[in-house]
Design a protein around this motif. Structure first.
Motif, PDB file in Angstrom:
ATOM      1  N   SER A 216       1.232   2.746   3.583  1.00 20.51           N
ATOM      2  CA  SER A 216       0.426   2.451   4.829  1.00 20.51           C
ATOM      3  C   SER A 216      -0.891   2.919   4.561  1.00 20.51           C
ATOM      4  O   SER A 216      -0.922   4.017   4.273  1.00 20.51           O
ATOM      5  N   ALA A 217      -1.703   1.923   5.182  1.00 14.17           N
ATOM      6  CA  ALA A 217      -3.178   2.415   5.204  1.00 14.17           C
ATOM      7  C   ALA A 217      -4.062   1.696   5.896  1.00 14.17           C
ATOM      8  O   ALA A 217      -3.546   0.590   6.747  1.00 14.17           O
ATOM      9  N   ASP A 218      -5.302   1.706   6.533  1.00 15.18           N
ATOM     10  CA  ASP A 218      -6.076   1.055   7.268  1.00 15.18           C
ATOM     11  C   ASP A 218      -6.170  -0.324   6.652  1.00 15.18           C
ATOM     12  O   ASP A 218      -6.055  -0.597   5.440  1.00 15.18           O
ATOM     13  N   SER A 219      -6.314  -1.436   7.438  1.00 13.71           N
ATOM     14  CA  SER A 219      -6.019  -2.716   6.812  1.00 13.71           C
ATOM     15  C   SER A 219      -7.515  -3.291   6.459  1.00 13.71           C
ATOM     16  O   SER A 219      -7.826  -4.290   7.244  1.00 13.71           O
ATOM     17  N   ASN A 220      -8.054  -2.613   5.602  1.00  8.95           N
ATOM     18  CA  ASN A 220      -9.486  -3.071   5.369  1.00  8.95           C
ATOM     19  C   ASN A 220      -9.616  -2.766   3.839  1.00  8.95           C
ATOM     20  O   ASN A 220      -8.539  -2.149   3.226  1.00  8.95           O
ATOM     21  N   ASP A 221     -10.704  -2.976   3.250  1.00  8.28           N
ATOM     22  CA  ASP A 221     -10.807  -2.725   1.471  1.00  8.28           C
ATOM     23  C   ASP A 221     -10.806  -1.062   1.572  1.00  8.28           C
ATOM     24  O   ASP A 221     -10.257  -1.200   0.454  1.00  8.28           O
ATOM     25  N   GLU A 222     -11.398  -0.358   2.110  1.00 10.04           N
ATOM     26  CA  GLU A 222     -11.558   0.971   2.163  1.00 10.04           C
ATOM     27  C   GLU A 222     -10.044   1.538   1.945  1.00 10.04           C
ATOM     28  O   GLU A 222      -9.472   2.239   1.274  1.00 10.04           O
ATOM     29  N   GLY A 223      -9.134   1.099   2.871  1.00  6.91           N
ATOM     30  CA  GLY A 223      -7.598   1.254   2.985  1.00  6.91           C
ATOM     31  C   GLY A 223      -6.951   0.936   2.035  1.00  6.91           C
ATOM     32  O   GLY A 223      -6.062   1.761   1.399  1.00  6.91           O
ATOM     33  N   GLY A 224      -7.057  -0.460   1.435  1.00  3.18           N
ATOM     34  CA  GLY A 224      -6.410  -0.724   0.072  1.00  3.18           C
ATOM     35  C   GLY A 224      -6.837  -0.010  -0.948  1.00  3.18           C
ATOM     36  O   GLY A 224      -6.058   0.302  -1.736  1.00  3.18           O
ATOM     37  N   LYS A 225      -8.274   0.248  -1.094  1.00  2.00           N
ATOM     38  CA  LYS A 225      -8.419   1.021  -2.268  1.00  2.00           C
ATOM     39  C   LYS A 225      -7.910   2.437  -2.326  1.00  2.00           C
ATOM     40  O   LYS A 225      -7.194   2.990  -3.304  1.00  2.00           O
ATOM     41  N   ALA A 226      -7.952   3.134  -1.136  1.00  2.00           N
ATOM     42  CA  ALA A 226      -7.436   4.691  -1.085  1.00  2.00           C
ATOM     43  C   ALA A 226      -5.682   4.412  -1.257  1.00  2.00           C
ATOM     44  O   ALA A 226      -5.137   5.487  -2.076  1.00  2.00           O
ATOM     45  N   ALA A 227      -5.164   3.148  -0.916  1.00  2.00           N
ATOM     46  CA  ALA A 227      -3.862   3.076  -1.068  1.00  2.00           C
ATOM     47  C   ALA A 227      -3.439   3.194  -2.437  1.00  2.00           C
ATOM     48  O   ALA A 227      -2.280   3.650  -2.977  1.00  2.00           O
ATOM     49  N   MET A 228      -4.219   2.089  -3.232  1.00  2.00           N
ATOM     50  CA  MET A 228      -3.850   2.013  -4.657  1.00  2.00           C
ATOM     51  C   MET A 228      -4.229   3.374  -5.493  1.00  2.00           C
ATOM     52  O   MET A 228      -3.424   3.472  -6.412  1.00  2.00           O
ATOM     53  N   ILE A 229      -5.048   4.153  -5.044  1.00  2.56           N
ATOM     54  CA  ILE A 229      -5.292   5.204  -5.754  1.00  2.56           C
ATOM     55  C   ILE A 229      -4.190   6.253  -5.727  1.00  2.56           C
ATOM     56  O   ILE A 229      -3.787   6.858  -6.574  1.00  2.56           O
ATOM     57  N   GLU A 230      -3.590   6.245  -4.388  1.00  2.00           N
ATOM     58  CA  GLU A 230      -2.456   7.101  -4.165  1.00  2.00           C
ATOM     59  C   GLU A 230      -1.415   6.964  -4.948  1.00  2.00           C
ATOM     60  O   GLU A 230      -0.618   7.314  -5.406  1.00  2.00           O
ATOM     61  N   LEU A 231      -1.208   5.376  -5.084  1.00  2.00           N
ATOM     62  CA  LEU A 231       0.058   4.875  -5.689  1.00  2.00           C
ATOM     63  C   LEU A 231      -0.080   4.943  -7.273  1.00  2.00           C
ATOM     64  O   LEU A 231       0.760   5.604  -8.021  1.00  2.00           O
ATOM     65  N   LEU A 232      -1.443   4.985  -7.759  1.00  2.00           N
ATOM     66  CA  LEU A 232      -1.684   5.262  -9.232  1.00  2.00           C
ATOM     67  C   LEU A 232      -1.263   6.833  -9.397  1.00  2.00           C
ATOM     68  O   LEU A 232      -0.951   7.365 -10.603  1.00  2.00           O
ATOM     69  N   SER A 233      -1.748   7.601  -8.608  1.00  2.00           N
ATOM     70  CA  SER A 233      -1.578   9.294  -8.666  1.00  2.00           C
ATOM     71  C   SER A 233      -0.119   9.472  -8.774  1.00  2.00           C
ATOM     72  O   SER A 233       0.225  10.547  -9.273  1.00  2.00           O
ATOM     73  N   LYS A 234       0.892   8.633  -8.374  1.00  2.00           N
ATOM     74  CA  LYS A 234       2.125   8.969  -8.380  1.00  2.00           C
ATOM     75  C   LYS A 234       2.881   8.835  -9.674  1.00  2.00           C
ATOM     76  O   LYS A 234       3.957   9.089 -10.212  1.00  2.00           O
ATOM     77  N   ASN A 235       2.252   8.136 -10.565  1.00  2.00           N
ATOM     78  CA  ASN A 235       2.425   8.189 -11.967  1.00  2.00           C
ATOM     79  C   ASN A 235       3.964   7.445 -12.045  1.00  2.00           C
ATOM     80  O   ASN A 235       4.750   7.856 -12.774  1.00  2.00           O
ATOM     81  N   ILE A 236       4.157   6.245 -11.379  1.00  2.00           N
ATOM     82  CA  ILE A 236       5.262   5.332 -11.366  1.00  2.00           C
ATOM     83  C   ILE A 236       5.065   4.334 -12.080  1.00  2.00           C
ATOM     84  O   ILE A 236       3.759   3.721 -11.937  1.00  2.00           O
ATOM     85  N   PRO A 237       6.006   3.544 -12.527  1.00  2.00           N
ATOM     86  CA  PRO A 237       5.535   2.025 -13.273  1.00  2.00           C
ATOM     87  C   PRO A 237       5.387   1.083 -12.157  1.00  2.00           C
ATOM     88  O   PRO A 237       6.145   0.909 -11.230  1.00  2.00           O
ATOM     89  N   ILE A 238       4.520   0.541 -12.369  1.00  2.00           N
ATOM     90  CA  ILE A 238       3.985  -0.581 -11.349  1.00  2.00           C
ATOM     91  C   ILE A 238       3.527  -1.953 -12.262  1.00  2.00           C
ATOM     92  O   ILE A 238       2.391  -1.862 -12.830  1.00  2.00           O
ATOM     93  N   SER A 239       4.197  -3.012 -11.993  1.00  2.00           N
ATOM     94  CA  SER A 239       3.527  -4.086 -12.665  1.00  2.00           C
ATOM     95  C   SER A 239       3.039  -5.144 -11.678  1.00  2.00           C
ATOM     96  O   SER A 239       2.323  -6.052 -12.159  1.00  2.00           O
TER      97      SER A 239
END
Length: 335
Positions: A216-239
């Motif tokens: 979950s994150a702020d519902s704007n572009d900055e929130g989406g960007k921060a959330a995606m960076i966090e997901l990438l940092s988890k090093n889990i497979p995402i398609s």
């Protein structure tokens, strides 16, 4: 000099109640009349002609409450309300609620003072009980994007669960099994319903739904960007990624571009709302259409009919989502 807000605070009642007492409304209870008059005397408050006219004069206005007028989604809602209002020789008064119960309550009370007949309300933080109370007070009180069974005839809503389910299933049908979901961090029905739709689609297709794939994150572009960076940092497979709205998806695109991850070649992406931005990002965004303009026009027509005590049955009370296919999703063969 004391104000009507000061009187309300001293009397322990709402601003709307003070206005009813000032205007000798039959809806004002004896206890309220006593406490308001006592507060007025204590504070030396004398209502002027404008204050006395607050409730009685403005049948030519429609009140609109949105979460944040700066959000283009609510700009579209307001414009649609205004289109119907103008045809009916009405003017708009607009308030912001910011997903905060106290702010929503105060805004509705102020709108009631000036728009005693017609209100279009987008309120997510206030309890159902309070909104039911307001509906009893205002004949043309209509809720948009919220469904309360006790006042179902005052509600124009949207099936958020179905929208998220549809988006997730579309990704699954394109071969995606590792699907992340970026949700809004607002504690509102939309967020919980969309997440529930995402999880149910995974469950129905016998796919795992580990908690680390949902964020979950702020519902704007900055929130989406921060959330995606966090997901990438988890090093889990995402398609593939599904987002709460299109602005969050735009932030996801930015994060992926900065990390040299191509959309949709490496990660597919689906937004929600079908806002203007979805047509102009690169690649153009596959998304869920939210017919806010149609809903707002229908809510306004319903409000005006209720205010006149005329019978009116809306064509649709709960709107369904539709999928808008563009260029941000591709087939996946590796999951």
């Amino acid at each position: 000099m004391a104000t009507i807000k000061d009187v309300a605070r001293e009397a322990g009642v709402s601003i709307a109640t003070v206005s009813r007492v000032i205007n000798n409304s039959p809806k004002a209870g004896k206890a309220s009349i006593t406490s308001v008059h006592s507060a007025m005397k204590k504070l030396g408050y004398r209502p002027n002609a404008n204050a006395r006219a607050l409730v009685s004069k403005n049948s030519s206005t429609i009140g609109v409450l949105v979460s944040d007028i700066s959000d283009p989604f609510f700009g579209s809602l307001i414009k649609a309300v205004d289109q119907v209002a103008r045809v009916n020789n009405k003017h708009l008064l607009i308030g912001n609620g910011y997903h905060d119960a106290n702010t929503e309550r105060e805004a509705i009370e102020l709108l009631i003072n000036s728009c005693r007949e017609s209100l279009i309300i987008h309120a997510k933080a206030l309890s159902a009980e309070e909104l039911i109370g307001f509906a009893k007070e205002v004949p043309g009180f209509v809720l948009i994007n919220r469904y309360i069974p006790e006042i179902a005839d005052r509600c124009i809503a949207f099936d958020n669960f179905k929208g998220a389910y549809m988006a997730t299933e579309f990704l699954i049908n394109n071969g995606h099994k590792h699907i992340a979901y970026i949700n809004s961090n607002h504690k509102i029905d939309d967020a919980s319903e969309r997440k529930a739709g995402y999880l149910q689609a995974l469950k129905d297709h016998n796919l795992p739904c580990p908690a680390q794939y949902s964020i979950s994150a702020d519902s704007n572009d900055e929130g989406g960007k921060a959330a995606m960076i966090e997901l990438l940092s988890k090093n889990i497979p995402i398609s593939a990624v599904l987002t709460y709205n299109d602005f969050m998806a735009a932030g996801v695109l930015s994060a992926l571009e900065e990390n040299n991850i191509a959309v949709p070649a490496q990660i597919s992406l689906v937004g929600f709302d079908n806002g203007l931005i979805s047509r102009y990002v690169h690649p153009k965004l596959t998304t869920i259409n939210y017919p806010v303009e149609i809903m707002a026009r229908q809510a306004t027509q319903l409000s005006l009919k209720l205010a006149k005590k005329e019978k009116y049955t809306p064509e649709t009370r709960i709107f369904s989502p539709t999928l808008v296919k563009r260029l941000s999703v591709s087939k996946n063969y590796s999951d």
